[in-house]
Motif scaffolding. Structure first.
Motif, PDB file in Angstrom:
ATOM      1  N   LYS A  44     -22.358 -71.895  32.662  1.00 38.61           N
ATOM      2  CA  LYS A  44     -21.474 -71.031  31.877  1.00 38.61           C
ATOM      3  C   LYS A  44     -21.750 -69.557  32.172  1.00 38.61           C
ATOM      4  O   LYS A  44     -20.814 -68.752  32.321  1.00 38.61           O
ATOM      5  CB  LYS A  44     -21.689 -71.316  30.387  1.00 38.61           C
ATOM      6  CG  LYS A  44     -20.629 -70.760  29.444  1.00 38.61           C
ATOM      7  CD  LYS A  44     -20.840 -71.349  28.059  1.00 38.61           C
ATOM      8  CE  LYS A  44     -19.749 -70.885  27.104  1.00 38.61           C
ATOM      9  NZ  LYS A  44     -19.858 -69.472  26.737  1.00 38.61           N
ATOM     10  N   ASP A  45     -23.036 -69.198  32.290  1.00 36.77           N
ATOM     11  CA  ASP A  45     -23.398 -67.811  32.597  1.00 36.77           C
ATOM     12  C   ASP A  45     -22.902 -67.412  33.988  1.00 36.77           C
ATOM     13  O   ASP A  45     -22.385 -66.315  34.179  1.00 36.77           O
ATOM     14  CB  ASP A  45     -24.911 -67.647  32.513  1.00 36.77           C
ATOM     15  CG  ASP A  45     -25.371 -66.244  32.855  1.00 36.77           C
ATOM     16  OD1 ASP A  45     -25.094 -65.325  32.060  1.00 36.77           O
ATOM     17  OD2 ASP A  45     -25.997 -66.058  33.915  1.00 36.77           O
ATOM     18  N   GLU A  94     -18.842 -67.227  33.845  1.00 30.39           N
ATOM     19  CA  GLU A  94     -18.205 -66.272  32.952  1.00 30.39           C
ATOM     20  C   GLU A  94     -18.688 -64.835  33.129  1.00 30.39           C
ATOM     21  O   GLU A  94     -18.004 -63.899  32.709  1.00 30.39           O
ATOM     22  CB  GLU A  94     -18.411 -66.706  31.497  1.00 30.39           C
ATOM     23  CG  GLU A  94     -17.734 -68.030  31.173  1.00 30.39           C
ATOM     24  CD  GLU A  94     -17.903 -68.424  29.715  1.00 30.39           C
ATOM     25  OE1 GLU A  94     -18.539 -67.645  28.963  1.00 30.39           O
ATOM     26  OE2 GLU A  94     -17.408 -69.500  29.335  1.00 30.39           O
ATOM     27  N   ASN A  95     -19.863 -64.652  33.747  1.00 30.53           N
ATOM     28  CA  ASN A  95     -20.425 -63.305  33.860  1.00 30.53           C
ATOM     29  C   ASN A  95     -20.528 -62.850  35.310  1.00 30.53           C
ATOM     30  O   ASN A  95     -20.529 -63.654  36.231  1.00 30.53           O
ATOM     31  CB  ASN A  95     -21.811 -63.248  33.199  1.00 30.53           C
ATOM     32  CG  ASN A  95     -21.733 -63.510  31.704  1.00 30.53           C
ATOM     33  OD1 ASN A  95     -20.952 -62.881  31.002  1.00 30.53           O
ATOM     34  ND2 ASN A  95     -22.536 -64.448  31.223  1.00 30.53           N
ATOM     35  N   SER A 122     -19.795 -74.522  39.211  1.00 32.02           N
ATOM     36  CA  SER A 122     -18.968 -73.403  38.737  1.00 32.02           C
ATOM     37  C   SER A 122     -17.622 -73.354  39.455  1.00 32.02           C
ATOM     38  O   SER A 122     -16.660 -72.772  38.935  1.00 32.02           O
ATOM     39  CB  SER A 122     -19.715 -72.079  38.941  1.00 32.02           C
ATOM     40  OG  SER A 122     -20.882 -72.030  38.142  1.00 32.02           O
ATOM     41  N   ASN A 124     -13.022 -67.729  39.156  1.00 38.12           N
ATOM     42  CA  ASN A 124     -11.744 -67.815  38.450  1.00 38.12           C
ATOM     43  C   ASN A 124     -11.253 -69.253  38.568  1.00 38.12           C
ATOM     44  O   ASN A 124     -11.254 -69.825  39.659  1.00 38.12           O
ATOM     45  CB  ASN A 124     -10.738 -66.842  39.074  1.00 38.12           C
ATOM     46  CG  ASN A 124      -9.394 -66.863  38.378  1.00 38.12           C
ATOM     47  OD1 ASN A 124      -8.613 -67.792  38.541  1.00 38.12           O
ATOM     48  ND2 ASN A 124      -9.122 -65.826  37.594  1.00 38.12           N
TER      49      ASN A 124
END
Length: 527
Positions: free
Chosen positions: A125-126, A129-130, A154, A66
């Protein structure tokens, strides 16, 4: 006005992350070693990044990411920096602020390196976001070797600015490496050879590595290996430095597993040291961190590929045992990577007749002449010329240079020459691409030349300072020219959003995969 504001924000955020990493680094080192210790202040943010990697991975397999939690982590690190440093250490802030400004142009890029849009950014990004994904290599095979450093990046994703700051940790490793060798060279009681080595590495890093757009995870891993060598060669009798060198080496391997090819140089620890003494003296808390890092490495490989140690195919489970396993794909992909590094797919550019059979190409060093023709003469040879030029420049600064008779000191210099040659041989026989092995090449060249250098030399401090100023000036002129050219580009990498990098990532929406959701995790299968 907006450009100027963004530039100021970028610089301030870079400095804040550097201080935050330093705060966590000091906490981690204090937890491991319990007591006050002497340290190079610029190695501390490196240990902070190790802390970030551990937190990033644990976040991925549990609560996820987050941006507001990332912001809290950043601010907490700054608080720890303030809490754990003495008042006299606050000149570190002002010194770091000035030095970051000197090298800040490195961060101002529009065009990223080739691997970034194709899978590095997609991997970050993976992850961000996942949820936890089992079988990520089924999305893209290149996801199999997404660096664990992606978990650090991240944690850099911020509210509003999102992914704009994700190159900062890469810059911090480069900058911290520069600071480390600069600080070591300024020690009051420093041996001549160590002083020479530190200044040599410092100038090489400034002159040769001027573009962040070139920096994949391979480069920063190699930078760390230079620090590791410095510790194991010059401080092999120092227990604290031995422990720190092991931790930094593990970090380098976590970033890029090819760093394991550097291992022969670790044998320096056992030069005039007994093995059982080294093992017995290893810090017990360090062993906990060591075990945790190994668990992270193995579990990450297993989660992504179904292998305990990618790219070693014998450690992969079959699909019958692990449903998301990519064993067969990994075997072929590992072979492809090795063939690519040795020049199989570029034979048409060589003057030699093509060998179409893959096995025939790899056997009996048949590939070597193609590699020499395509990679050595265009990349390695140029790098060797730069190293030689810089060494000759140093020779101008050094008095009483001449040939010498072999002495015990000379024989001691042979050890790193032999071990770095062994490391280069392992690199050459596996993935002989420049970016995977330049640390060993630098060490080999330096000590090989030093072998013929008189021991009665002295580095003139004023001349060395002038050399350093000229190198920094060259660094900034080259980057200013690069930035100007990026504004003038007429392709997708034109600098339209200064000072942020251009993002043109690949599209993976149409891949033939199946995703099954199981609550806090998901499994990806290839159709």
């Amino acid at each position: 006005m907006e450009i100027f504001f963004n530039l100021i924000v970028f610089y301030i955020v870079t400095l804040l992350f550097f201080l935050s990493f330093s705060g966590y680094g000091k906490i981690l080192l204090t937890l491991i070693f319990d007591k006050k210790f002497n340290y190079n202040p610029f190695e501390i943010p490196i240990f902070g990044l190790i802390f970030y990697l551990i937190i990033g991975y644990l976040s991925y397999i549990t609560i996820g990411f987050n941006s507001y939690l990332n912001l809290f982590l950043l601010l907490s690190g700054i608080y720890f920096f303030y809490y754990s440093f003495n008042k006299k250490d606050f000149n570190y802030i002002f010194r770091s602020s000035f030095l970051i400004l000197l090298f800040f142009s490195l961060l101002l890029i529009s065009k990223t390196h080739e691997d970034f849009p194709s899978y590095h950014f997609l991997g970050i990004k993976d992850i961000f976001e996942n949820k936890l994904t089992l079988g990520g290599a089924n999305i893209l095979l290149t996801f199999a070797h997404i660096s664990l450093f992606s978990y650090v990046q991240s944690l850099i994703v911020m509210p509003i600015y999102v992914y704009k700051f994700i190159h900062i940790p890469i810059f911090v490793i480069y900058f911290a490496t520069l600071g480390y060798f600069y600080n070591q060279s300024k020690k009051f009681k420093i041996k001549k050879l160590e002083n020479f080595f530190c200044n040599f590495i410092l100038i090489i890093l400034i002159i040769k590595f001027t573009r962040l757009s070139e920096y994949g995870y391979d480069y920063i891993s190699q930078f760390l290996l230079l620090i590791v060598f410095h510790k194991v060669f010059f401080y092999k009798k120092n227990l604290l430095e031995i422990n720190k060198s092991f931790l930094i080496f593990i970090f380098a391997v976590l970033i890029k597993p090819t760093a394991i090819l550097f291992f022969p140089l670790f044998l320096l620890l056992f030069y005039k040291n007994k093995i059982y003494q080294i093992i017995f003296k290893i810090n017990k808390k360090f062993l906990i961190i060591f075990l945790l890092c190994n668990i992270i490495f193995i579990s990450n490989s297993f989660i992504r590929t179904g292998c305990l140690f990618y790219p070693v195919n014998s450690t992969c489970f079959s699909k019958e045992k692990i449903e998301w396993s990519t064993k067969e794909d990994m075997k072929q992909y590992s072979n492809t990577v090795q063939l690519w590094a040795k020049g199989f797919y570029h034979q048409d550019k060589s003057k030699y007749k093509e060998i179409l059979n893959e096995q025939e190409f790899k056997n009996n060093f048949s590939w070597f002449k193609y590699w020499v023709d395509l990679h050595y003469f265009y990349i390695i040879n140029e790098f060797l010329l730069i190293l030689t030029f810089i060494f000759l420049c140093f020779a101008i600064l050094i008095i009483k240079v001449g040939l010498k008779k072999i002495s015990n000191k000379t024989k001691e210099l042979l050890t790193p020459v032999i071990l770095s040659f062994l490391s280069i041989f392992l690199w050459l026989n596996s993935v002989p691409d420049y970016r995977f092995g330049f640390a060993s090449i630098i060490i080999f060249v330096f000590f090989f030349y030093c072998f013929f250098l008189s021991e009665n030399y002295l580095i003139y401090k004023n001349r060395m300072s002038l050399f350093l100023i000229l190198a920094i000036l060259f660094f900034n002129i080259k980057n200013t020219h690069r930035i100007y050219k990026e504004f003038k580009r007429e392709d997708i990498y034109q600098y339209r959003n200064f000072p942020w990098f251009s993002l043109n990532s690949s599209n993976i929406d149409n891949l033939k995969i199946k995703i099954e959701d199981y609550g806090f995790y998901r499994i990806v299968y290839k159709l």
